[in-house]
Design a protein around this motif. Structure first.
Motif, PDB file in Angstrom:
ATOM      1  N   ALA A 424     102.392  36.678  72.512  1.00 19.29           N
ATOM      2  CA  ALA A 424     101.040  37.214  72.344  1.00 19.29           C
ATOM      3  C   ALA A 424     100.174  36.897  73.562  1.00 19.29           C
ATOM      4  N   VAL A 425     100.308  35.681  74.097  1.00 19.11           N
ATOM      5  CA  VAL A 425      99.562  35.308  75.297  1.00 19.11           C
ATOM      6  C   VAL A 425      99.978  36.186  76.474  1.00 19.11           C
ATOM      7  N   LEU A 426     101.287  36.386  76.632  1.00 17.46           N
ATOM      8  CA  LEU A 426     101.780  37.202  77.737  1.00 17.46           C
ATOM      9  C   LEU A 426     101.248  38.629  77.643  1.00 17.46           C
ATOM     10  N   THR A 431      97.756  42.817  79.746  1.00 12.86           N
ATOM     11  CA  THR A 431      96.835  43.926  79.535  1.00 12.86           C
ATOM     12  C   THR A 431      95.540  43.724  80.315  1.00 12.86           C
ATOM     13  N   ALA A 432      94.970  42.510  80.223  1.00 13.81           N
ATOM     14  CA  ALA A 432      93.713  42.240  80.907  1.00 13.81           C
ATOM     15  C   ALA A 432      93.869  42.266  82.426  1.00 13.81           C
ATOM     16  N   ALA A 433      94.931  41.630  82.933  1.00 16.54           N
ATOM     17  CA  ALA A 433      95.116  41.553  84.386  1.00 16.54           C
ATOM     18  C   ALA A 433      95.418  42.923  84.982  1.00 16.54           C
ATOM     19  N   LEU A 434      96.254  43.715  84.323  1.00 19.46           N
ATOM     20  CA  LEU A 434      96.599  45.027  84.852  1.00 19.46           C
ATOM     21  C   LEU A 434      95.397  45.971  84.810  1.00 19.46           C
ATOM     22  N   GLY A 450      99.679  47.916  79.567  1.00 22.69           N
ATOM     23  CA  GLY A 450     100.385  46.658  79.305  1.00 22.69           C
ATOM     24  C   GLY A 450     101.501  46.780  78.305  1.00 22.69           C
ATOM     25  N   THR A 451     101.658  47.925  77.665  1.00 25.88           N
ATOM     26  CA  THR A 451     102.759  48.119  76.727  1.00 25.88           C
ATOM     27  C   THR A 451     103.574  49.332  77.167  1.00 25.88           C
ATOM     28  N   LEU A 471     103.635  44.166  89.101  1.00 23.04           N
ATOM     29  CA  LEU A 471     104.384  42.922  89.263  1.00 23.04           C
ATOM     30  C   LEU A 471     103.446  41.725  89.350  1.00 23.04           C
ATOM     31  N   ALA A 472     102.343  41.878  90.062  1.00 21.83           N
ATOM     32  CA  ALA A 472     101.375  40.779  90.161  1.00 21.83           C
ATOM     33  C   ALA A 472     100.775  40.462  88.791  1.00 21.83           C
ATOM     34  N   SER A 473     100.491  41.508  88.016  1.00 22.16           N
ATOM     35  CA  SER A 473      99.916  41.289  86.680  1.00 22.16           C
ATOM     36  C   SER A 473     100.916  40.651  85.749  1.00 22.16           C
TER      37      SER A 473
END
Length: 538
Positions: A424-426, A431-434, A450-451, A471-473
Motif C-alpha cells: 500500500a505504501v509503494l 502514484t504521488a511521485a509519478l 501508478g497502476t 523509473l525514478a518514481s
C-alpha cells in the motif's frame, strides 16, 4: 542415549529424523512461492486473469489460518499421525493442483496445499522440540532456519526454470515438491517411533468452537490484508464489513478459548511474557522478511531491468545471510545456553538491512543490493529459530505444541501484513511521485496513474522522458516501502530486548522458575518421565 537427544532418541537417530523434517520444511516453503514467476503463464493458459490474486493468496491464507489447529490436533491424535496427515494432504493437493483444468480447481487445491504446508511447517518445530532437549535444540533448529531461508529465496528461481524448461512447464511447479514430501513421509515412518499409549486417560475433546472462530478470524483478516487495494478498494464496504467480521470472530474466539477444556490457543499462553514478546517479535520479523522477498525483486526487475532469474541470483546474499545467521546462532546457543543476544542483534540487523535497501537508487550496483539484502538475511537467520527456541524453552510441556504453532502463526500473519502494508505504501508513493513528475514535465497524467504499468519489458520500452520519470518514481516508492519497514523492525527489537533470558534447559522438564517455590517433591518416577516425549503419542 546420545548427547543432545531426548525421549529415547540417540544423536544419530535425531539426525535421521531431522533429514525428514528438513525435506518437509523445504517442500512446504517452496510450495508457497515457486509459482510467483509462473503465475502469468498459468493464468494465460487457464484463463480467469481477474482471479489471479486468489490463486496467489489461497495457500498463504490456508497455511496461516490452519497453523494453530495442527499443534492442538497433534496433542490429541499424536505428532507422528498428524504430521503424516499433513504431508499426505500436501502431496495429494499438489498433484491435484498440477492437474487443474480451470482456475476454480486451482484455487481450491492451492488452499488445501497451503493447509498441508502449514501442518508440515508447524509440526516440524514441535517434533524437534519433543526429541531434543532445549539446550541442544538450537544446533538442530539452526538447520531448519537455514532450509527455510534457502527455500524461500530459491523457489522463484526454480519456478522460472520449470516454466521455461522444455517438456516440463508450469504444472511441474506443483509436481516438483511431491518426491520430497514422500521422502519426508517415509523417513518419519521409519525413524519416528510412537511411545505406547498411556492408559487411564480420556482423549481430550476437540475444541470445535475455537477451531471455527480462530480460523475464521485469521481468514477474514488475511483476506482484507491480501486483497484490499487489489480486488476491492481500501475505502469500501468490503473492507469495513470484513474488518467488522474479523473483530466479531476474534471476540468469539476469546470467549470460546476461555470456556474450552482443551483450547487450541490456551489463554494462559497470553499471560506468559516470553510467548507474548516472542510472538510480537515474530510478527515484526515476518513483516520485514516477506517485505524484502516481495519488493526487492520488483525493484530489480522494474528499475534495473533484470530478468527474474538474474534478480533471483542477486538475492543470494540474503540466502547466505540466513544460512550463516541460523547455523551460527544455533551452535553458539547449544554450547553456551544463551540465546537472547541473537534475536536482539538479529532484529537490529534486519532494521539496518531495510534502511540500506531504502537508500537504493535507479543506478545502484549489485554490491549495494547485496549488502542490503545480506544484512537483512543475517538478521533473519539469527532471529527466526531463536524466537521459537525461546518460546519452547519457557513453555510448560503440555503447552509446547500450542506455543510453537502460535509463534509460527504470528510470523505468517506478519508476512501477510508486511506484503499488504508495504504494498500500500509503494502504490501510494508511486502514484504521488509519478503524478508530481508528470505535471512538472508538462505531460498528461493518466486517470489511474501508478497502476497498470505493464511488464518490466514494456516499461523499459517506453520513450524518454516517460521511461526515466517512471523509473525514478518507482525507485522512490520502493525506498518509501523499505523505510516504513525500519520502525517495524525496531519494534521487533524492542520486543526482543524485553524478553527475559531463561537459561536453556538440559532436560525436557519444565523451566524451574515456572514451578511454585513450595512445590511438593516429585514422585519417584519423575526422572523417567522427564526424558519422555511430552504427550501421549508421538
Amino acid at each position: 542415549m546420545g548427547h543432545g537427544a531426548a525421549g529415547g532418541y540417540t544423536h544419530r537417530q535425531v539426525l535421521k529424523i531431522l533429514s525428514g523434517l528438513l525435506m518437509a520444511m523445504i517442500t512446504a516453503v517452496i510450495s508457497t512461492s515457486v509459482t510467483t514467476i509462473a503465475l502469468p503463464t498459468i493464468m494465460g493458459e487457464l484463463g480467469g486473469q481477474e482471479q489471479l490474486a486468489w490463486v496467489a493468496s489461497a495457500p498463504l491464507l490456508a497455511m496461516t489460518a490452519s497453523t494453530p489447529l495442527w499443534g492442538r490436533l497433534s496433542d490429541i491424535f499424536g505428532r507422528k499421525r498428524m504430521y503424516q496427515t499433513a504431508l499426505l494432504l500436501f502431496t495429494a493437493s499438489s498433484i491435484a493442483a498440477g492437474l487443474s483444468q480451470n482456475v476454480g480447481q486451482l484455487i481450491a487445491f492451492r488452499a488445501l496445499q497451503g493447509m498441508g504446508a502449514g501442518g508440515a511447517m508447524a509440526l516440524t518445530q514441535v517434533i524437534l522440540g519433543d526429541i531434543v532437549e532445549p539446550r541442544q535444540r538450537g544446533r538442530y533448529s539452526g538447520y531448519l532456519g537455514a532450509a527455510y531461508g534457502l527455500s524461500t529465496v530459491t523457489a522463484p528461481l526454480l519456478g522460472g526454470f520449470l516454466v521455461d524448461a522444455p517438456r516440463l512447464g508450469w504444472r511441474w511447479c506443483f509436481f516438483v515438491t511431491v518426491p520430497l514430501a514422500l521422502a519426508a513421509l517415509a523417513i518419519t515412518q521409519w525413524t519416528l517411533h510412537r511411545p505406547p499409549r498411556e492408559t487411564g486417560r480420556a482423549r481430550p475433546k476437540i475444541d470445535w468452537a475455537g477451531a471455527v472462530t480462530i480460523t475464521g478470524a485469521a481468514s477474514t483478516a488475511l483476506i482484507v490484508l491480501s486483497l484490499g487495494g487489489k480486488e476491492f478498494p481500501w475505502n469500501s464496504p468490503w473492507t469495513y464489513g470484513l474488518t467488522a467480521l474479523t473483530l466479531v470472530l476474534l471476540g468469539a474466539a476469546v470467549a470460546a478459548e476461555r470456556r474450552a477444556a482443551a483450547p487450541i490457543l490456551p489463554p494462559r499462553l497470553f499471560a506468559d511474557r516470553t510467548f507474548v514478546l516472542a510472538s510480537a517479535a515474530s510478527l515484526m520479523v515476518g513483516v520485514g522478511m516477506f517485505g524484502v522477498m516481495t519488493y526487492l525483486p520488483q525493484y530489480l526487475q522494474v528499475v534495473q531491468g533484470m530478468t527474474p532469474t538474474v534478480s533471483g541470483l542477486l538475492a543470494l546474499p540474503m540466502t547466505i545471510g540466513v544460512l550463516l545467521g541460523s547455523t551460527v546462532s544455533g551452535q553458539v546457543a547449544a554450547r553456551t545456553g544463551r540465546w537472547k543476544m541473537f534475536p536482539v542483534t538479529g532484529t537490529a540487523l534486519l532494521a539496518a538491512g531495510m534502511f540500506l535497501l531504502s537508500r537504493l537508487q535507479v543506478d545502484s550496483g549489485p554490491v549495494a543490493v547485496g549488502i542490503g539484502c545480506g544484512t537483512a538475511g543475517l538478521g533473519l537467520g539469527m532471529t527466526m529459530t531463536m524466537l521459537v527456541l525461546a518460546t519452547q524453552n519457557a513453555a510448560d510441556r503440555a503447552d509446547m505444541a500450542a506455543a510453537t504453532s502460535g509463534v509460527t502463526f504470528f510470523r505468517s500473519m506478519g508476512g501477510a501484513v508486511g506484503v499488504a502494508a508495504l504494498g500500500a505504501v509503494l502504490t501510494a508513493r508511486l502514484t504521488a511521485a509519478l503524478t508530481e513528475r508528470l505535471r512538472a514535465a508538462r505531460l498528461p497524467v493518466p486517470e489511474r496513474v501508478g497502476t497498470g504499468l505493464g511488464t518490466p519489458e514494456e516499461i523499459h520500452a517506453l520513450p524518454e522522458p516517460l521511461r526515466g520519470l517512471l523509473l525514478a518514481s518507482f525507485t522512490e516508492a520502493v525506498q518509501a516501502a523499505f523505510l516504513v519497514g525500519v520502525p517495524i523492525a525496531l519494534a521487533g527489537l524492542a520486543a526482543a530486548l524485553a524478553l527475559k533470558e531463561l537459561p536453556l534447559r538440559t532436560s525436557s522438564a519444565p523451566a524451574e522458575d515456572r514451578r511454585p517455590p513450595a512445590a511438593a517433591a516429585p514422585p519417584a518416577d519423575a526422572g523417567r518421565a522427564a526424558g519422555a516425549v511430552s504427550h501421549r503419542r508421538t
